[in-house]
Design a protein around this motif. Structure first.
Motif, PDB file in Angstrom:
ATOM      1  N   THR A 265       0.869  -1.181   0.000  1.00 33.86           N
ATOM      2  CA  THR A 265       0.000   0.000   0.000  1.00 33.86           C
ATOM      3  C   THR A 265       0.904   1.229   0.000  1.00 33.86           C
ATOM      4  OG1 THR A 265      -0.112   0.002   2.404  1.00 33.86           O
ATOM      5  CG2 THR A 265      -1.917  -1.067   1.263  1.00 33.86           C
ATOM      6  N   PRO A 266       0.423   2.334  -0.575  1.00 32.35           N
ATOM      7  CA  PRO A 266       1.261   3.534  -0.588  1.00 32.35           C
ATOM      8  C   PRO A 266       1.423   4.098   0.813  1.00 32.35           C
ATOM      9  CG  PRO A 266      -0.891   3.986  -1.543  1.00 32.35           C
ATOM     10  CD  PRO A 266      -0.839   2.520  -1.304  1.00 32.35           C
ATOM     11  N   ARG A 267       2.556   4.735   1.015  1.00 32.03           N
ATOM     12  CA  ARG A 267       2.864   5.372   2.296  1.00 32.03           C
ATOM     13  C   ARG A 267       2.991   6.857   1.990  1.00 32.03           C
ATOM     14  NH1 ARG A 267       8.156   5.639   4.641  1.00 32.03           N
ATOM     15  NH2 ARG A 267       8.982   4.465   2.899  1.00 32.03           N
ATOM     16  N   ASP A 268       2.444   7.698   2.870  1.00 30.60           N
ATOM     17  CA  ASP A 268       2.410   9.140   2.602  1.00 30.60           C
ATOM     18  C   ASP A 268       3.813   9.717   2.475  1.00 30.60           C
ATOM     19  OD1 ASP A 268      -0.216   8.774   2.854  1.00 30.60           O
ATOM     20  OD2 ASP A 268      -0.555  10.209   4.484  1.00 30.60           O
ATOM     21  N   ASN A 269       4.051  10.412   1.362  1.00 26.40           N
ATOM     22  CA  ASN A 269       5.272  11.205   1.235  1.00 26.40           C
ATOM     23  C   ASN A 269       4.995  12.293   0.208  1.00 26.40           C
ATOM     24  OD1 ASN A 269       7.759  12.330   0.901  1.00 26.40           O
ATOM     25  ND2 ASN A 269       8.853  10.372   0.744  1.00 26.40           N
ATOM     26  N   ASP A 270       4.809  13.501   0.686  1.00 26.08           N
ATOM     27  CA  ASP A 270       4.413  14.589  -0.204  1.00 26.08           C
ATOM     28  C   ASP A 270       5.469  14.883  -1.261  1.00 26.08           C
ATOM     29  OD1 ASP A 270       1.852  15.266   0.478  1.00 26.08           O
ATOM     30  OD2 ASP A 270       2.509  16.295   2.300  1.00 26.08           O
ATOM     31  N   ALA A 271       6.728  14.543  -0.976  1.00 22.10           N
ATOM     32  CA  ALA A 271       7.781  14.863  -1.929  1.00 22.10           C
ATOM     33  C   ALA A 271       7.804  13.874  -3.086  1.00 22.10           C
ATOM     34  CB  ALA A 271       9.133  14.868  -1.229  1.00 22.10           C
ATOM     35  N   VAL A 272       7.122  12.765  -2.966  1.00 19.05           N
ATOM     36  CA  VAL A 272       7.196  11.750  -4.019  1.00 19.05           C
ATOM     37  C   VAL A 272       5.819  11.383  -4.557  1.00 19.05           C
ATOM     38  CG1 VAL A 272       8.037   9.474  -4.661  1.00 19.05           C
ATOM     39  CG2 VAL A 272       9.281  10.816  -2.974  1.00 19.05           C
ATOM     40  N   ASN A 273       5.025  10.738  -3.724  1.00 21.70           N
ATOM     41  CA  ASN A 273       3.802  10.133  -4.246  1.00 21.70           C
ATOM     42  C   ASN A 273       2.559  10.536  -3.487  1.00 21.70           C
ATOM     43  OD1 ASN A 273       4.926   8.703  -2.055  1.00 21.70           O
ATOM     44  ND2 ASN A 273       3.600   6.961  -2.492  1.00 21.70           N
ATOM     45  N   ALA A 274       2.626  11.571  -2.645  1.00 22.17           N
ATOM     46  CA  ALA A 274       1.486  11.961  -1.811  1.00 22.17           C
ATOM     47  C   ALA A 274       0.960  10.718  -1.094  1.00 22.17           C
ATOM     48  CB  ALA A 274       0.419  12.652  -2.638  1.00 22.17           C
ATOM     49  N   SER A 275      -0.270  10.265  -1.398  1.00 22.41           N
ATOM     50  CA  SER A 275      -0.774   9.044  -0.764  1.00 22.41           C
ATOM     51  C   SER A 275      -1.048   7.963  -1.787  1.00 22.41           C
ATOM     52  CB  SER A 275      -2.072   9.333  -0.008  1.00 22.41           C
ATOM     53  OG  SER A 275      -1.871  10.387   0.880  1.00 22.41           O
ATOM     54  N   TRP A 276      -0.502   8.063  -2.981  1.00 27.57           N
ATOM     55  CA  TRP A 276      -0.969   7.174  -4.046  1.00 27.57           C
ATOM     56  C   TRP A 276       0.145   6.325  -4.621  1.00 27.57           C
ATOM     57  CZ3 TRP A 276      -5.261   8.850  -2.433  1.00 27.57           C
ATOM     58  CH2 TRP A 276      -5.522  10.211  -2.275  1.00 27.57           C
ATOM     59  N   MET A 277      -0.244   5.316  -5.366  1.00 30.99           N
ATOM     60  CA  MET A 277       0.703   4.582  -6.200  1.00 30.99           C
ATOM     61  C   MET A 277      -0.070   3.932  -7.333  1.00 30.99           C
ATOM     62  SD  MET A 277       1.618   1.215  -3.901  1.00 30.99           S
ATOM     63  CE  MET A 277       2.895   0.631  -5.002  1.00 30.99           C
ATOM     64  N   CYS A 278       0.650   3.512  -8.374  1.00 31.52           N
ATOM     65  CA  CYS A 278      -0.055   2.951  -9.529  1.00 31.52           C
ATOM     66  C   CYS A 278      -0.367   1.468  -9.289  1.00 31.52           C
ATOM     67  CB  CYS A 278       0.769   3.119 -10.789  1.00 31.52           C
ATOM     68  SG  CYS A 278       2.255   2.116 -10.808  1.00 31.52           S
ATOM     69  N   ASP A 279      -1.375   0.952  -9.973  1.00 33.41           N
ATOM     70  CA  ASP A 279      -1.779  -0.449  -9.802  1.00 33.41           C
ATOM     71  C   ASP A 279      -0.677  -1.403 -10.224  1.00 33.41           C
ATOM     72  OD1 ASP A 279      -4.082   0.659  -9.066  1.00 33.41           O
ATOM     73  OD2 ASP A 279      -5.328  -0.196 -10.666  1.00 33.41           O
ATOM     74  N   GLN A 280       0.001  -0.993 -11.302  1.00 33.11           N
ATOM     75  CA  GLN A 280       1.062  -1.817 -11.863  1.00 33.11           C
ATOM     76  C   GLN A 280       2.141  -2.112 -10.813  1.00 33.11           C
ATOM     77  OE1 GLN A 280       2.387   0.454 -15.116  1.00 33.11           O
ATOM     78  NE2 GLN A 280       3.284  -1.280 -16.193  1.00 33.11           N
ATOM     79  N   GLY A 281       2.620  -1.060 -10.180  1.00 32.54           N
ATOM     80  CA  GLY A 281       3.651  -1.223  -9.153  1.00 32.54           C
ATOM     81  C   GLY A 281       3.109  -1.960  -7.953  1.00 32.54           C
ATOM     82  N   ARG A 282       1.869  -1.692  -7.605  1.00 28.86           N
ATOM     83  CA  ARG A 282       1.281  -2.285  -6.408  1.00 28.86           C
ATOM     84  C   ARG A 282       1.150  -3.792  -6.522  1.00 28.86           C
ATOM     85  NH1 ARG A 282      -3.044  -0.193  -2.678  1.00 28.86           N
ATOM     86  NH2 ARG A 282      -3.127   1.694  -3.890  1.00 28.86           N
ATOM     87  N   LEU A 283       0.835  -4.249  -7.742  1.00 32.09           N
ATOM     88  CA  LEU A 283       0.615  -5.694  -7.890  1.00 32.09           C
ATOM     89  C   LEU A 283       1.878  -6.436  -8.300  1.00 32.09           C
ATOM     90  CD1 LEU A 283      -2.852  -5.612  -9.619  1.00 32.09           C
ATOM     91  CD2 LEU A 283      -2.308  -5.936  -7.212  1.00 32.09           C
ATOM     92  N   ASN A 284       2.980  -5.704  -8.436  1.00 33.87           N
ATOM     93  CA  ASN A 284       4.202  -6.336  -8.917  1.00 33.87           C
ATOM     94  C   ASN A 284       5.049  -6.819  -7.745  1.00 33.87           C
ATOM     95  OD1 ASN A 284       6.239  -7.200 -10.542  1.00 33.87           O
ATOM     96  ND2 ASN A 284       7.109  -5.162 -10.848  1.00 33.87           N
ATOM     97  N   PHE A 285       4.560  -7.833  -7.021  1.00 33.82           N
ATOM     98  CA  PHE A 285       5.367  -8.360  -5.918  1.00 33.82           C
ATOM     99  C   PHE A 285       5.436  -9.888  -5.935  1.00 33.82           C
ATOM    100  CE2 PHE A 285       1.075  -7.666  -4.208  1.00 33.82           C
ATOM    101  CZ  PHE A 285       0.772  -8.932  -3.770  1.00 33.82           C
ATOM    102  N   ARG A 286       4.681 -10.519  -6.794  1.00 34.04           N
ATOM    103  CA  ARG A 286       4.643 -11.991  -6.775  1.00 34.04           C
ATOM    104  C   ARG A 286       5.992 -12.598  -7.138  1.00 34.04           C
ATOM    105  NH1 ARG A 286      -0.960 -11.661  -6.962  1.00 34.04           N
ATOM    106  NH2 ARG A 286      -1.278 -11.763  -4.725  1.00 34.04           N
ATOM    107  N   TRP A 287       6.809 -11.850  -7.905  1.00 33.05           N
ATOM    108  CA  TRP A 287       8.088 -12.400  -8.338  1.00 33.05           C
ATOM    109  C   TRP A 287       8.992 -12.721  -7.163  1.00 33.05           C
ATOM    110  CZ3 TRP A 287      12.283  -9.482  -6.879  1.00 33.05           C
ATOM    111  CH2 TRP A 287      12.044  -8.153  -6.535  1.00 33.05           C
ATOM    112  N   VAL A 288       8.770 -12.067  -6.019  1.00 34.21           N
ATOM    113  CA  VAL A 288       9.634 -12.308  -4.858  1.00 34.21           C
ATOM    114  C   VAL A 288       9.550 -13.776  -4.436  1.00 34.21           C
ATOM    115  CG1 VAL A 288      10.003 -11.717  -2.445  1.00 34.21           C
ATOM    116  CG2 VAL A 288       9.478  -9.933  -4.086  1.00 34.21           C
ATOM    117  N   ALA A 289       8.364 -14.369  -4.597  1.00 35.51           N
ATOM    118  CA  ALA A 289       8.174 -15.760  -4.162  1.00 35.51           C
ATOM    119  C   ALA A 289       8.214 -16.729  -5.340  1.00 35.51           C
ATOM    120  CB  ALA A 289       6.855 -15.884  -3.416  1.00 35.51           C
ATOM    121  N   ARG A 290       8.811 -16.312  -6.468  1.00 32.22           N
ATOM    122  CA  ARG A 290       8.827 -17.178  -7.633  1.00 32.22           C
ATOM    123  C   ARG A 290       9.564 -18.480  -7.342  1.00 32.22           C
ATOM    124  NH1 ARG A 290      10.574 -13.666 -12.715  1.00 32.22           N
ATOM    125  NH2 ARG A 290      12.092 -15.336 -13.041  1.00 32.22           N
ATOM    126  N   ALA A 291       9.175 -19.537  -8.047  1.00 36.67           N
ATOM    127  CA  ALA A 291       9.751 -20.865  -7.771  1.00 36.67           C
ATOM    128  C   ALA A 291      11.197 -20.961  -8.233  1.00 36.67           C
ATOM    129  CB  ALA A 291       8.913 -21.945  -8.443  1.00 36.67           C
TER     130      ALA A 291
END
Lengths: 356, 191, 573
Positions: free
Chosen positions: C290-316
């Motif tokens: 989830t996004p974390r508040d930082n006014d200098a970078v992303n305010a409170s938001w992030m894109c869906d693409q980046g948000r869902l791009n974590f499955r590779w960490v547990a790749r076989a």
């Protein structure tokens, strides 16, 4: 070297060791049975070895009485996985059970458990300073427990170890002081002489001559053997077993054996010091035996007295709740030590008056 | 509440009467068991455990099992509150995830993919039963659990459901669905 | 934008304090300070659903109703004074029913001089209770199956301000459930409190006016425009925004209850923007970002693409074993120290200048710094792999490497990233380059083919995944994903941001930094700081652009690099 002396000593050691180990095993059974009866249960009644049914008439009765239970217990202790946790200090962890067991057995060396069989005195080592030896060895008993608590390297055993060191050292003083009047009366530290001094009549027994000394010794004996109401080093309910929490299998069994062996030793000490040892004040049973049969009878007398005291100690465990730690220390330092000291002074005073 | 402690009188401080009373009580029980052959198990159940099963009372906290509802559907909705509240961490739930099977009754949306209770860890405290918002897990009367391996003592969903049986009680999801059906079509037709 | 310097003296809960007269609104424009902002400054939390500091104010949930009072004004327009000389306060009441307190919505009511706000008065509490009861009238109370449970404002406020039992005896209105709103969003209309945060976000911030409210009265419900789907690249922010369980992420739906998840502060590694994120993990498995508040970078938001791009960490196909190929034997599993020993021994025989190093711009800056030290020792040619992509006007950067600026800063990357790769390939084929170190890339896919790798004497690879390059290496060290280590990224705007470790890397895998600490110390004989902090501080001392920075000073929000001009200024004696 006197080969005959060596052979007889060895025989006595083996016999005493065998008998004591058997007694330990059955003391555990008695403990379980007595506790069961007191708590409206039946206790062990199922250990049923294959040969039990071939014993005519008695077989199934023995099973019901739990006579075979100690065998099952021993088998289990030997066959169980001997687990050494990764976090313990290995050397001490392995030494501790032996250190807990050995002193209890060594004490028995100076106890005269009978008058004589033929020419042999029924004592392994008839030391002139027998009682000093006893107290010296008894004070070693604390090391096993303290080392166990330290070596286990976890909190409950550690607390148990701390408690036991404080408790055993404190009560050793009371115990040592309590018996001094007995030796003032006897005039010798040799335990055979102590028994000799109690012959003659029932009233010659030190328990009647020195009731205060006996009482202090009795309570200190409970504390020294870590028996209820002073089993604070173990205290299952608060320390989950105290110093032997991390032990299993045969190492645990050694602690267990040590505890019961210590009970037998202190009971033997009490029989010797306060209950006239192997004597009975009638039928001439208070003189050293002239025949083999009387010699055996003396051993039996000693054995029976010992059993009565053992059952007494066991019974107390199911009767009284555990003392609090501060109460224990208070009792030891502020009650028993002054009482024992006063008893020495009074006894010495009376003796001085009588011998003037 | 603070209970005032009465100061002990001399007899109490001496401890001797307490010892005597202790002996009286223990002797009474000892004598009764040894000589009269009366035992607690004999008096209450008429025998001893393996031969005469112990009758447990109402409200006994035995092994926790999952229950099914009146229609035979899984009541558990995988909310994982029991897993959270379980003091010895005996419960482990695998949630269905976005592509897991939906609940086997209508309208409840989800049920656990896997539900495991490690009976070796369970301390029968009853927190799971108390916390369950669906009345899906109950501490039942089984007290004699045994197995020959650790793996065998981890009960899975099928086993827990089979052991748990059916349980009457509230059927809130069905009620919700009935209510929704009874209401006019959504969105209401423009009149 | 900072609040105005001019202040107004008001009283909150009986405490007097001066608050700025004007404060920035959601766009950063100065607007009169609202009661809610004033209460926040006073440290008093006013419950709310529809208000969000980064969204336009709508004022429709009514949860932030508070009782307030204003100084009485007499017919002569002068303040009415009490006996002790203080101004008399008129509590707000209904105009037609003067005995009844009238609340105002704190999110949209500006403060005025001398105003008193009573956020904890009996009347305020009663108003909250009533609003909550009204919001819960048609709520299905299906918390056991609701993904929001545990982070639901309805739950929290019901506990704090609500009633224990409902007095509503009529039948609830049942609205559509499990509505498929878009590819990533599921909607449950029954749970919705109609705060319109999602509508305002997608209309005013994303500019994709796809959501709206349909039907009337108690049939009010959120819906996508008929015939269309809610599928821009920022839809999942509405799930974070939704104070209740109405909008849920299809990806996270029924995955794990939030109270089991461990929160770790981190930085999104999917592009160079470096959105600040929170990793929600349990037992070594990531469940969501989830996004974390930082006014200098992303305010409170992030894109869906980046948000869902974590499955590779547990790749076989993660590398979990340290492997070494000794004396021409195939790769075999070994221990870390012996693998490093082998690498040090092999590379010790390589003459200066005969070594090349290809690193990944996905490594942490500290790791790139140690690689720089290693490369300097060998006088090696170094470069990274460039990953151009497409960006957008909001958050997504065209540079898909999270730390290209860090690679530039440490001197690993060429001025045109990836431009030296061809030279390295040529060097290998010409036999000038005898050894290659590869960190985090499969170079066979970037111009240095397998046949070239076969010509090398020594190939040392540290990577997360099995690859053609790793199979041809003599020493393989398994590395760690950003979620499995600590470090910093320098984002596209030159902001140095820390990320933290959420869980351990699988198997024998270790953070690249740990490999490098041992390796660089053994290879160069020079001491290497033993901690991430130490390496960062060493790097900050060595790089003018990081002058004065330290690991501790970075904080949660990071620090901007010093621009080259200023850095040159600062380095003058």
């Amino acid at each position: 070297m006197d080969w005959q002396f060596l052979a007889f000593s060895l025989a006595k050691i083996l016999v005493v060791f065998a008998v004591v180990m058997t007694m330990v095993a059955y003391a555990v059974l008695v403990e379980r049975k007595v506790s069961a009866f007191i708590q409206d249960r039946v206790g062990p009644n199922r250990a049923n070895p294959f040969f039990a049914r071939y014993i005519p008439y008695l077989g199934m009765k023995l099973v019901r009485w739990g006579i075979f239970q100690p065998m099952a217990d021993a088998l289990k202790a030997i066959l169980k996985e001997d687990y050494t946790p990764a976090h313990v200090r290995k050397v001490y962890f392995w030494i501790a059970p032996a250190l807990a067991m050995v002193p209890a057995l060594l004490t028995l060396a100076v106890i005269p458990f009978g008058s004589q069989l033929g020419a042999q005195k029924m004592v392994i080592a008839d030391l002139d300073v027998g009682v000093l030896y006893t107290f010296g060895i008894v004070s070693l008993g604390v090391y096993g427990i303290v080392l166990a608590g330290y070596a286990a390297n976890s909190k409950y055993p550690f607390l148990g170890g701390i408690r036991s060191s404080a408790q055993m050292i404190s009560y050793e003083i009371a115990m040592g002081l309590s018996v001094i009047p007995v030796f003032l009366l006897v005039g010798s530290l040799n335990l055979s002489d102590v028994i000799g001094a109690q012959s003659g009549s029932l009233l010659a027994w030190h328990v009647f001559k020195q009731p205060v000394a006996f009482f202090v010794f009795l309570v200190a004996a409970f504390a020294e053997t870590n028996r209820l109401p002073f089993d604070l080093p173990e205290a299952e309910t608060e320390l989950v077993g105290g110093y032997h929490t991390e032990y299993s299998s045969m190492k645990f069994a050694l602690f267990f054996l040590g505890e019961y062996a210590a009970m037998i030793s202190v009971s033997a000490m009490m029989v010797t010091l306060f209950f006239g040892g192997w004597t009975l004040p009638f039928l001439g049973l208070d003189q050293p035996a002239q025949s083999l049969w009387v010699g055996l009878l003396h051993i039996l007398i000693f054995f029976l007295k010992l059993c009565v005291l053992l059952v007494g100690i066991i019974w107390v465990r199911w009767m009284l709740p555990r003392f609090r730690y501060d109460q224990l220390m208070d009792l030891g330092w502020r009650r028993f030590i002054p009482v024992a000291l006063a008893n020495i002074v009074v006894t010495a005073g009376v003796l001085a008056m009588m011998h003037r | 509440m603070i209970v005032e402690r009465k100061p002990l009188n001399l007899a109490e401080r001496l401890y001797i009467p307490a010892v005597a009373n202790g002996f009286k009580v223990t002797w009474r029980h000892f004598k009764r068991t040894l000589f009269e052959g009366r035992t607690a198990a004999g008096d209450t159940a008429g025998g001893f455990h393996p031969e005469v099963p112990w009758r447990v009372g109402e409200g006994y906290r035995g092994a926790p099992y999952l229950v099914r509802d009146q229609d035979g559907a899984t009541k558990c909705v995988s909310c994982q509150l029991c897993e959270f509240v379980c003091p010895p961490k005996a419960i482990r739930i695998t949630p269905p995830g976005p592509d897991g099977a939906p609940a086997d009754r209508r309208n409840a949306e989800k049920m656990p993919r896997e539900f495991e209770i490690n009976m070796l860890r369970c301390i029968f405290c009853g927190y799971c039963q108390e916390v369950c918002p669906e009345e899906a897990i109950f501490l039942q009367r089984d007290y004699s659990l045994s197995g020959t391996s650790r793996a065998e003592m981890i009960y899975d969903k099928e086993k827990l459901l089979a052991l748990g049986g059916a349980h009457a009680g509230l059927r809130k999801w069905k009620q919700k669905e009935d209510e929704a059906r009874a209401q006019e079509a959504f969105p209401p037709a423009a009149s | 934008m900072a609040p105005s310097a001019e202040t107004i003296r008001i009283k909150i809960d009986g405490r007097e304090l001066d608050v700025p007269k004007l404060m920035p609104d959601w766009q950063g424009k100065l607007q009169p300070t609202t009661m809610l902002q004033a209460c926040r400054l006073a440290g008093v939390e006013v419950p709310h659903y529809c208000y969000h500091p980064r969204l336009p104010v709508a004022g429709n949930c009514r949860m932030c109703l508070v009782e307030f009072g204003t100084p009485m004004v007499g017919p002569d327009r002068k303040p009415v004074l009490a006996e002790d000389g203080s101004p008399k306060i008129a509590r707000s009441v209904l105009p037609y029913e003067p005995g009844t307190p009238r609340g105002a919505i704190a999110c949209a009511t500006p403060i005025s001089p001398g105003m008193e706000i009573y956020p904890n008065s009996a009347a305020t509490r009663q108003m909250r209770e009533a609003v909550l009861e009204s919001l819960l009238i048609n709520h299905p109370l299906d918390c056991p199956v609701c993904d929001q449970a545990g982070e639901c404002k309805l739950q929290e406020y019901s506990v704090e301000h609500g009633q224990a039992a409902s007095t509503f005896v009529e039948t609830k209105v049942h609205k559509p459930k499990a509505v498929d709103l878009g590819p990533r969003i599921m909607l449950d209309d029954e749970r919705c409190v109609l705060c319109t945060r999602c509508i305002r976000f997608t209309r005013d911030l994303v500019g994709d006016d796809r959501l709206g409210i349909v039907n009337r009265g108690s049939y009010n419900s959120i819906a996508a425009y008929p015939g269309s789907r809610f599928e821009n690249n920022y839809t999942l922010n509405t799930v974070d925004l939704c104070p209740v369980g109405a909008l849920t992420s299809k990806d996270f739906r029924f995955q794990m209850r939030v109270w089991f998840l461990k929160e770790t502060k981190s930085v999104c590694p999917s592009c160079a923007t470096g959105c600040n994120i929170t990793i929600w993990s349990r037992e070594g498995r990531i469940h969501r970002y989830t996004p974390r508040d930082n006014d200098a970078v992303n305010a409170s938001w992030m894109c869906d693409q980046g948000r869902l791009n974590f499955r590779w960490v547990a790749r076989a196909d993660r590398l979990t074993e340290v492997r070494v190929a000794r004396d021409g034997a195939p790769l075999q599993r070994t221990t870390g120290p012996s693998a490093l020993q082998e690498a040090v021994a092999r590379l010790g025989r390589v003459p200066k200048g005969a070594l090349a190093l290809v690193a990944s711009a996905r490594l942490a800056t500290e790791e790139l710094w140690l690689l720089r030290r290693l490369a300097a020792h060998f006088e090696a040619v170094t470069d990274v792999v460039d990953r151009p992509g497409t960006g957008d006007a909001l958050l997504v950067s065209a540079d898909k490497n999270p730390n290209l600026n860090g690679a530039r800063l440490t001197g690993i990357a060429a001025d045109a990233p990836g431009s030296r790769l061809a030279a390295i390939a040529q060097g290998i084929s010409a036999g000038r380059i005898r050894a290659l170190i590869v960190f985090g890339e499969d170079v066979t896919r970037h111009g240095i083919g397998a046949e070239l790798l076969a010509k090398l004497d020594t190939l040392v690879v540290c990577d997360l995944f099995e690859s053609e390059t790793a199979r041809r290496a003599q020493v393989v060290l398994p590395g760690a994903a950003p979620a499995e280590k600590r470090g910093t990224f320098v984002n596209t705007k030159g902001r140095v941001q820390r990320f933290w470790k959420a869980f351990d890397a699988p198997g024998d895998a270790r953070p690249e930094l740990e490999w490098l600490q041992d390796w660089v110390a053994a290879q160069t004989g020079a001491p290497v700081p033993a901690t991430v902090e130490g390496v960062f501080d060493e790097m900050a001392r060595g790089l003018p652009a990081m002058a004065g920075m330290s690991w501790a000073k970075l904080g949660d929000l990071g620090l901007p690099l010093i621009p080259p001009a200023a850095a040159a200024e600062g380095s003058k004696p």
